[in-house]
Motif scaffolding. Structure first.
Motif, PDB file in Angstrom:
ATOM      1  N   ASN A 101       0.861  -1.180   0.000  1.00 26.89           N
ATOM      2  CA  ASN A 101       0.000   0.000   0.000  1.00 26.89           C
ATOM      3  C   ASN A 101       0.896   1.229   0.000  1.00 26.89           C
ATOM      4  O   ASN A 101       1.836   1.304   0.795  1.00 26.89           O
ATOM      5  CB  ASN A 101      -0.888   0.025   1.244  1.00 26.89           C
ATOM      6  CG  ASN A 101      -1.825  -1.155   1.298  1.00 26.89           C
ATOM      7  OD1 ASN A 101      -2.759  -1.224   0.523  1.00 26.89           O
ATOM      8  ND2 ASN A 101      -1.555  -2.094   2.192  1.00 26.89           N
ATOM      9  N   ILE A 102       0.595   2.178  -0.876  1.00 28.40           N
ATOM     10  CA  ILE A 102       1.365   3.416  -0.962  1.00 28.40           C
ATOM     11  C   ILE A 102       0.391   4.548  -0.698  1.00 28.40           C
ATOM     12  O   ILE A 102      -0.620   4.668  -1.398  1.00 28.40           O
ATOM     13  CB  ILE A 102       2.013   3.565  -2.351  1.00 28.40           C
ATOM     14  CG1 ILE A 102       2.836   2.315  -2.684  1.00 28.40           C
ATOM     15  CG2 ILE A 102       2.870   4.831  -2.414  1.00 28.40           C
ATOM     16  CD1 ILE A 102       3.134   2.151  -4.156  1.00 28.40           C
ATOM     17  N   ARG A 103       0.683   5.349   0.315  1.00 24.18           N
ATOM     18  CA  ARG A 103      -0.287   6.391   0.655  1.00 24.18           C
ATOM     19  C   ARG A 103       0.372   7.569   1.358  1.00 24.18           C
ATOM     20  O   ARG A 103       1.429   7.422   1.967  1.00 24.18           O
ATOM     21  CB  ARG A 103      -1.387   5.816   1.507  1.00 24.18           C
ATOM     22  CG  ARG A 103      -0.949   5.281   2.831  1.00 24.18           C
ATOM     23  CD  ARG A 103      -2.162   4.812   3.653  1.00 24.18           C
ATOM     24  NE  ARG A 103      -1.748   3.965   4.721  1.00 24.18           N
ATOM     25  CZ  ARG A 103      -1.707   2.644   4.688  1.00 24.18           C
ATOM     26  NH1 ARG A 103      -2.049   2.013   3.599  1.00 24.18           N
ATOM     27  NH2 ARG A 103      -1.315   1.952   5.729  1.00 24.18           N
ATOM     28  N   PRO A 104      -0.299   8.706   1.280  1.00 23.18           N
ATOM     29  CA  PRO A 104       0.210   9.871   2.007  1.00 23.18           C
ATOM     30  C   PRO A 104      -0.026   9.699   3.508  1.00 23.18           C
ATOM     31  O   PRO A 104      -1.027   9.114   3.932  1.00 23.18           O
ATOM     32  CB  PRO A 104      -0.632  11.042   1.471  1.00 23.18           C
ATOM     33  CG  PRO A 104      -1.590  10.488   0.496  1.00 23.18           C
ATOM     34  CD  PRO A 104      -1.468   9.014   0.476  1.00 23.18           C
ATOM     35  N   GLU A 105       0.926  10.181   4.277  1.00 22.15           N
ATOM     36  CA  GLU A 105       0.784  10.188   5.726  1.00 22.15           C
ATOM     37  C   GLU A 105       1.659  11.303   6.280  1.00 22.15           C
ATOM     38  O   GLU A 105       2.862  11.337   6.008  1.00 22.15           O
ATOM     39  CB  GLU A 105       1.213   8.833   6.304  1.00 22.15           C
ATOM     40  CG  GLU A 105       0.948   8.698   7.774  1.00 22.15           C
ATOM     41  CD  GLU A 105       1.281   7.305   8.304  1.00 22.15           C
ATOM     42  OE1 GLU A 105       1.945   7.225   9.348  1.00 22.15           O
ATOM     43  OE2 GLU A 105       0.871   6.311   7.661  1.00 22.15           O
ATOM     44  N   GLU A 106       1.066  12.199   7.008  1.00 24.15           N
ATOM     45  CA  GLU A 106       1.801  13.299   7.634  1.00 24.15           C
ATOM     46  C   GLU A 106       2.661  14.068   6.632  1.00 24.15           C
ATOM     47  O   GLU A 106       3.794  14.441   6.924  1.00 24.15           O
ATOM     48  CB  GLU A 106       2.654  12.779   8.791  1.00 24.15           C
ATOM     49  CG  GLU A 106       1.864  12.167   9.924  1.00 24.15           C
ATOM     50  CD  GLU A 106       0.949  13.171  10.626  1.00 24.15           C
ATOM     51  OE1 GLU A 106       1.342  14.356  10.769  1.00 24.15           O
ATOM     52  OE2 GLU A 106      -0.171  12.773  11.011  1.00 24.15           O
ATOM     53  N   GLY A 107       2.121  14.298   5.438  1.00 31.47           N
ATOM     54  CA  GLY A 107       2.825  15.076   4.429  1.00 31.47           C
ATOM     55  C   GLY A 107       3.894  14.314   3.660  1.00 31.47           C
ATOM     56  O   GLY A 107       4.632  14.911   2.877  1.00 31.47           O
ATOM     57  N   GLU A 108       4.008  13.014   3.880  1.00 35.50           N
ATOM     58  CA  GLU A 108       4.984  12.192   3.175  1.00 35.50           C
ATOM     59  C   GLU A 108       4.278  11.004   2.536  1.00 35.50           C
ATOM     60  O   GLU A 108       3.099  10.788   2.770  1.00 35.50           O
ATOM     61  CB  GLU A 108       6.063  11.697   4.150  1.00 35.50           C
ATOM     62  CG  GLU A 108       6.817  12.848   4.797  1.00 35.50           C
ATOM     63  CD  GLU A 108       8.042  12.377   5.555  1.00 35.50           C
ATOM     64  OE1 GLU A 108       8.778  11.552   4.985  1.00 35.50           O
ATOM     65  OE2 GLU A 108       8.250  12.830   6.674  1.00 35.50           O
ATOM     66  N   HIS A 109       5.014  10.227   1.744  1.00 36.34           N
ATOM     67  CA  HIS A 109       4.459   9.012   1.160  1.00 36.34           C
ATOM     68  C   HIS A 109       5.043   7.798   1.872  1.00 36.34           C
ATOM     69  O   HIS A 109       6.259   7.692   2.029  1.00 36.34           O
ATOM     70  CB  HIS A 109       4.736   8.931  -0.344  1.00 36.34           C
ATOM     71  CG  HIS A 109       3.983   9.967  -1.095  1.00 36.34           C
ATOM     72  ND1 HIS A 109       4.507  10.642  -2.163  1.00 36.34           N
ATOM     73  CD2 HIS A 109       2.737  10.461  -0.929  1.00 36.34           C
ATOM     74  CE1 HIS A 109       3.613  11.505  -2.626  1.00 36.34           C
ATOM     75  NE2 HIS A 109       2.540  11.417  -1.885  1.00 36.34           N
ATOM     76  N   ILE A 110       4.170   6.919   2.283  1.00 38.15           N
ATOM     77  CA  ILE A 110       4.543   5.699   2.990  1.00 38.15           C
ATOM     78  C   ILE A 110       4.358   4.514   2.058  1.00 38.15           C
ATOM     79  O   ILE A 110       3.317   4.380   1.406  1.00 38.15           O
ATOM     80  CB  ILE A 110       3.665   5.496   4.249  1.00 38.15           C
ATOM     81  CG1 ILE A 110       3.830   6.664   5.232  1.00 38.15           C
ATOM     82  CG2 ILE A 110       3.968   4.149   4.916  1.00 38.15           C
ATOM     83  CD1 ILE A 110       5.185   6.775   5.871  1.00 38.15           C
TER      84      ILE A 110
END
Length: 166
Positions: A101-110
């Motif tokens: 899973n690739i997703r934004p989190e806290e202004g970054e990509h995880i």
């Protein structure tokens, strides 16, 4: 009494790159060979090999060979699910099923990898839970290194054995 769920694990890393770039790193031969394996041969249902930049689809199969290992160390599997954007799921031999899973989190990509359906016998615990988690931790760090700075951390010398980076 153990509180570890030996049948699964999750490992995550933040990567400064567009989600599309990170997705294509999984969904194309060129992407996989840039950070993960030395050969990523994706084939469609008719057995035809996909081009380097061509995206895989559900049902495609793969053959992977690693740097630092002979051709006998081969993994075969199948693409189980994807959404052409930020989700990629594949079988991983006897080691279970992997979902990315690739997703934004806290202004970054995880980039988050979940490996599940791991056999919970002693071999599964050691080789697939501990071994695969160690491997994925390195390879996700290499993905970050390649995408953010262009430095490939993989061992490409088949004569070097028992090193972290192969």
């Amino acid at each position: 009494m153990s509180t570890i769920d030996w049948s699964r694990f999750v490992t995550r890393i933040n990567v400064s790159a567009p989600i599309e770039t990170l997705y294509l790193a999984w969904a194309t031969r060129a992407g996989m060979e840039s950070w993960f394996v030395r050969l990523s041969e994706y084939r469609n249902n008719d057995g035809k090999e996909r081009a380097a930049e061509e995206q895989v689809i559900v049902g495609d199969t793969y053959k992977w060979l690693w740097h630092g290992y002979s051709d006998e160390a081969v993994e075969h599997g199948q693409i189980l699910d994807l959404n052409n954007k930020d989700y990629f799921k594949f079988s991983f031999g006897k080691a279970g099923i992997c979902s990315v899973n690739i997703r934004p989190e806290e202004g970054e990509h995880i980039v988050e990898l979940i490996q599940e359906d791991i056999p919970i016998d002693e071999q599964g615990k050691l080789n697939f839970h501990v071994g695969c988690k160690t491997g994925w931790t390195f390879y996700l760090a290499n993905l970050k290194s390649i995408v953010e700075g262009g430095i490939d951390l993989r061992n490409k010398n088949v004569k070097l054995k028992q090193v972290l980076n192969s």
